[in-house]
Design a protein around this motif. Sequence first.
Motif, PDB file in Angstrom:
ATOM      1  N   ARG A  14      34.783 -45.317  78.231  1.00 41.21           N
ATOM      2  CA  ARG A  14      35.564 -46.526  77.967  1.00 41.21           C
ATOM      3  C   ARG A  14      34.820 -47.787  78.422  1.00 41.21           C
ATOM      4  O   ARG A  14      34.788 -48.792  77.711  1.00 41.21           O
ATOM      5  N   GLN A  24      37.659 -48.104  69.497  1.00 45.71           N
ATOM      6  CA  GLN A  24      37.572 -46.644  69.424  1.00 45.71           C
ATOM      7  C   GLN A  24      37.206 -46.198  68.016  1.00 45.71           C
ATOM      8  O   GLN A  24      36.463 -45.215  67.837  1.00 45.71           O
ATOM      9  N   GLU A  41      38.842 -40.733  76.499  1.00 52.47           N
ATOM     10  CA  GLU A  41      38.892 -41.844  77.448  1.00 52.47           C
ATOM     11  C   GLU A  41      40.024 -41.686  78.459  1.00 52.47           C
ATOM     12  O   GLU A  41      39.907 -42.134  79.612  1.00 52.47           O
TER      13      GLU A  41
END
Length: 415
Positions: A14, A24, A41
């Motif tokens: 992340r 993402q 994440e």
Amino acid sequence: MELLGQPDFGRLLRRLRVERGLSQADLVGPKVSASYVSRLESGSRAVTSQAAGHLAERLGIAPDVFRIASGAASGDRAPALLASAVAALEDGEPAEAVRQLTTAAALPDVPAGQRWQVLWFLARAHELLGDVRVRREVLDRLDAVARESGIVPLRARVLTGLSDCHLLLGETDAAVGRGREALASAEDAGATDADRLEALLAVTAAELAAGRLGEAEEHAGRLLERSGQASRSTGRRRVRALWTAAAVYTARDAHQRALHLLTEAVGAADARDDLLLWARVRLAAVAAHIEVHGGMTADPERWCREAEAALGMMDDGAGHVGELWAVQARVALQQGEPAVAAGWCRKALAAPGVMSRRDRVRTEILLREAELATGAGEPAAAELRRIAEETTRSGSLDLATRAWKALAQAALPGT
């Protein structure tokens, strides 16, 4: 080497993604969906070797940054990444160093001393890449580490770097503020003589750029005194001190004094120690010689040739070739070739690399002078008038004076 386990893998993923401004969805690929990235994440899904390789490629990092020796903690990865990054810097590969150090900086539970080193070298790598804004952001993080962990003696170095960044970005008031903080920190915190000299260099350059010539001249005097007391091992800083002080005296119209200092700097510079500085100080001396003597003689002609040859030899010389072209423009104008001078000015202003605000404004003034000499008339005069008004408002009175003088010499209406 095995893959970093959860939740460390997810936290690292992340941080790397956010630092690069990616979503993402930007990481999606074969067998890697956005929902899978989300679960990675959050730490709720294990990662496969194939997915880790794909994610490393999308993030632009080495695949093994997601791996760790069996049984090692997150904090144990930082030294290995740091060592690899320092080696990359020594090999002239700052982009690779950034990849390694960005990963190390994102690791959790890294001791303050290691985090300091990681961020310091990361700032250096971005400096070599010319990423001024990113370097400033890294130095801001480094300043927070210094304050939180009590590494006060080293804080002067960070503040000096921040002053540098603000100056390159044209944020002169911030540059002055950070420079003065750096100098106060260096004087009060038991910093080294080198740190004090670097802080003094930064604050003098910032005050000059901000048009605070009285304060800049006072600091330039201290700069010359302190650098003159330094040992031969600090010869590079002596050259920079002479150059910075000369720039202050140039702004004060003390051109003979500036030329004297720059001539000393040319003699003191050692190409084996810093070839780029050796070349750039020669260009500054050529410009000063023209200011004083109105033309070229054997020495400045040789300095110009030497600087051109040196810049052509260096990978980082391209970032400063605009300085060479600006000097060649000045030479051409003095030799009665205004059209050639204007061409060199345009090349200098369009050149890649970082040109200081003062150098850019001086080159713009020179361009308009050359255009006026070719008969460009009112358009060139209007640009000169704009520059004169802007520099007057910003307090850069020496640059304003130069622009108003050029207008007056053109004897156009409104001058």
